[in-house]
Scaffold this motif. Structure first.
Motif, PDB file in Angstrom:
ATOM      1  N   LEU A 126       5.899  -2.038 -13.737  1.00  0.00           N
ATOM      2  CA  LEU A 126       5.486  -2.427 -12.385  1.00  0.00           C
ATOM      3  C   LEU A 126       6.439  -3.473 -11.812  1.00  0.00           C
ATOM      4  O   LEU A 126       6.831  -3.389 -10.636  1.00  0.00           O
ATOM      5  N   LEU A 127       6.830  -4.452 -12.612  1.00  0.00           N
ATOM      6  CA  LEU A 127       7.761  -5.478 -12.141  1.00  0.00           C
ATOM      7  C   LEU A 127       9.071  -4.857 -11.692  1.00  0.00           C
ATOM      8  O   LEU A 127       9.583  -5.160 -10.603  1.00  0.00           O
ATOM      9  N   ASP A 128       9.635  -4.002 -12.526  1.00  0.00           N
ATOM     10  CA  ASP A 128      10.910  -3.358 -12.174  1.00  0.00           C
ATOM     11  C   ASP A 128      10.762  -2.514 -10.911  1.00  0.00           C
ATOM     12  O   ASP A 128      11.658  -2.480 -10.061  1.00  0.00           O
ATOM     13  N   PHE A 129       9.629  -1.841 -10.789  1.00  0.00           N
ATOM     14  CA  PHE A 129       9.386  -1.000  -9.618  1.00  0.00           C
ATOM     15  C   PHE A 129       9.315  -1.836  -8.343  1.00  0.00           C
ATOM     16  O   PHE A 129       9.938  -1.493  -7.317  1.00  0.00           O
ATOM     17  N   LEU A 130       8.579  -2.945  -8.377  1.00  0.00           N
ATOM     18  CA  LEU A 130       8.436  -3.784  -7.188  1.00  0.00           C
ATOM     19  C   LEU A 130       9.758  -4.437  -6.797  1.00  0.00           C
ATOM     20  O   LEU A 130      10.086  -4.530  -5.604  1.00  0.00           O
ATOM     21  N   ASN A 157       4.206   7.010 -13.117  1.00  0.00           N
ATOM     22  CA  ASN A 157       3.519   6.539 -14.326  1.00  0.00           C
ATOM     23  C   ASN A 157       2.128   7.169 -14.390  1.00  0.00           C
ATOM     24  O   ASN A 157       1.113   6.490 -14.154  1.00  0.00           O
ATOM     25  N   PRO A 158       2.054   8.447 -14.707  1.00  0.00           N
ATOM     26  CA  PRO A 158       0.779   9.181 -14.609  1.00  0.00           C
ATOM     27  C   PRO A 158      -0.296   8.731 -15.586  1.00  0.00           C
ATOM     28  O   PRO A 158      -1.466   9.086 -15.407  1.00  0.00           O
ATOM     29  N   MET A 159       0.064   7.948 -16.606  1.00  0.00           N
ATOM     30  CA  MET A 159      -0.932   7.498 -17.575  1.00  0.00           C
ATOM     31  C   MET A 159      -1.436   6.089 -17.278  1.00  0.00           C
ATOM     32  O   MET A 159      -2.160   5.494 -18.071  1.00  0.00           O
ATOM     33  N   VAL A 160      -1.032   5.536 -16.117  1.00  0.00           N
ATOM     34  CA  VAL A 160      -1.471   4.205 -15.704  1.00  0.00           C
ATOM     35  C   VAL A 160      -2.476   4.350 -14.565  1.00  0.00           C
ATOM     36  O   VAL A 160      -2.235   5.086 -13.607  1.00  0.00           O
ATOM     37  N   ALA A 176       0.811  -1.220   0.000  1.00  0.00           N
ATOM     38  CA  ALA A 176       0.000   0.000   0.000  1.00  0.00           C
ATOM     39  C   ALA A 176       0.847   1.276   0.000  1.00  0.00           C
ATOM     40  O   ALA A 176       0.532   2.228  -0.721  1.00  0.00           O
ATOM     41  N   PRO A 177       1.946   1.347   0.774  1.00  0.00           N
ATOM     42  CA  PRO A 177       2.749   2.581   0.759  1.00  0.00           C
ATOM     43  C   PRO A 177       3.481   2.832  -0.561  1.00  0.00           C
ATOM     44  O   PRO A 177       4.023   3.920  -0.761  1.00  0.00           O
ATOM     45  N   LEU A 178       3.500   1.838  -1.457  1.00  0.00           N
ATOM     46  CA  LEU A 178       4.259   1.967  -2.706  1.00  0.00           C
ATOM     47  C   LEU A 178       3.425   2.503  -3.864  1.00  0.00           C
ATOM     48  O   LEU A 178       3.979   3.047  -4.821  1.00  0.00           O
ATOM     49  N   TRP A 179       2.106   2.323  -3.808  1.00  0.00           N
ATOM     50  CA  TRP A 179       1.293   2.613  -4.990  1.00  0.00           C
ATOM     51  C   TRP A 179       1.313   4.078  -5.381  1.00  0.00           C
ATOM     52  O   TRP A 179       1.273   4.413  -6.571  1.00  0.00           O
ATOM     53  N   GLY A 180       1.358   4.963  -4.405  1.00  0.00           N
ATOM     54  CA  GLY A 180       1.416   6.393  -4.719  1.00  0.00           C
ATOM     55  C   GLY A 180       2.662   6.747  -5.512  1.00  0.00           C
ATOM     56  O   GLY A 180       2.607   7.539  -6.466  1.00  0.00           O
ATOM     57  N   ARG A 181       3.790   6.159  -5.116  1.00  0.00           N
ATOM     58  CA  ARG A 181       5.041   6.410  -5.832  1.00  0.00           C
ATOM     59  C   ARG A 181       4.966   5.906  -7.261  1.00  0.00           C
ATOM     60  O   ARG A 181       5.394   6.578  -8.204  1.00  0.00           O
ATOM     61  N   PHE A 182       4.417   4.696  -7.431  1.00  0.00           N
ATOM     62  CA  PHE A 182       4.317   4.141  -8.778  1.00  0.00           C
ATOM     63  C   PHE A 182       3.384   4.985  -9.641  1.00  0.00           C
ATOM     64  O   PHE A 182       3.671   5.245 -10.818  1.00  0.00           O
TER      65      PHE A 182
END
Length: 304
Positions: A284-288, A118-121, A108-114
């Motif tokens: 998303l994979l690279d981010f996680l 990635n503003p178009m996702v 949950a704390p990561l989704w805002g950063r992602f």
């Protein structure tokens, strides 16, 4: 027939929810839109849409074909941007599944950063401890913990966790401290209902693998509930370090039998087998992977 244009028109009809509204998206007249979808169905030899005077809905074949069309059209767009040396941006909707507790605590704390990167996702996040069917339920990616069954899914490691045996100081003051697995048979235990081995708890000790069958008065399908019962002094619990590391660090829970290690758990991202993984999923994979490279629940972190 221009197959790519027909695919674009078909997805426009589905996204708009009607042939009339699809005219605004596609730029074609209503007869042209209807003709392209009909020609596409004839080309495929399958009906893609149920048409009535009041509503439009996908057939089973249409639902599968729609998802593949979206992926293919996005891949075509990305390939064109890359060939033209344009900055390629991930776009589209990402449906993500994750376990309830792990998802709330550590994802949950990561989704805002992602989302900011990635503003178009757009994100559709579903937390559930049940095993979902990625393809049938339309997930782009799910995070799973533990041993995975054989499947056609692709997996990427994110982190590891260890099951740890612990209890509250109050419980240990009342009931004593177990020193080896067989001692657990005479202790109150709190069991997680979805644990793969049920009430058979496994450890690796000085003489190798060993196990004990516990008799738990409390079973729960929520790790948070098991943890809360242990904190309240109701018994011994076997839970992953990603859930209890803060409790161990501040002394609310005490690790038991440190010479006997609980099972190691793989935390992995799973996604359907595809020749062309969409850019949004790759991002998303690279981010996680980067975000969980040094997890806060690691054993070293819990003893700082």
């Amino acid at each position: 027939m221009d197959i790519l244009q027909a695919m674009r028109t078909f997805t426009a009809v589905v996204d708009a929810g009607s042939f009339v509204r699809a005219v605004e998206i596609s730029g074609f007249s209503k007869p042209a839109v209807s003709r392209q979808v009909a020609e596409l169905e004839k080309h495929l030899g399958a009906r893609l849409l149920h048409r009535t005077t009041r509503r439009l809905s996908l057939t089973d074949e249409g639902r599968t074909y729609y998802q593949r069309c979206k992926e293919i059209l996005q891949a075509v767009e990305e390939a064109g941007a890359e060939a033209g040396n344009a900055a390629v941006k991930a776009r589209g909707r990402l449906r993500i599944g994750a376990p309830q507790t792990f998802g709330a605590l550590h994802l949950a704390p990561l989704w805002g950063r992602f989302a900011a990167d990635n503003p178009m996702v757009s994100l559709d996040i579903v937390l559930s401890d049940r095993t979902v069917d990625l393809v049938e339920e339309g997930y782009d990616l799910v995070v799973r913990i533990g041993q995975l069954p054989n499947s056609d899914l692709v997996s990427r490691p994110l982190a590891r966790s260890r099951m740890m045996l612990c209890a509250s100081p109050d419980y240990l003051a009342r009931c004593g401290q177990p020193t080896q697995p067989k001692d657990l048979a005479r202790h109150e235990t709190i069991a997680y209902s979805y644990w793969s081995s049920g009430d058979e708890w496994h450890f690796t000790g000085p003489s190798g693998a060993t196990s004990v069958r516990v008799s738990s008065r409390i079973h729960a399908n929520s790790g948070d509930t098991c943890r809360a019962a242990a904190l309240d002094g109701y018994g011994v619990v076997l839970q992953p370090d990603f859930l209890i590391h803060e409790d161990l660090r501040n002394g609310r829970l005490v690790e038991l039998m440190p010479g006997y290690r609980g099972p190691e758990l793989d935390i992995q991202a799973l996604y359907p087998t595809r020749r062309q993984v969409p850019l949004k999923v790759r991002r998303l994979l690279d981010f996680l992977v980067a975000a969980l490279r040094d997890p806060p629940w690691s054993l070293a972190g819990s003893r700082k």
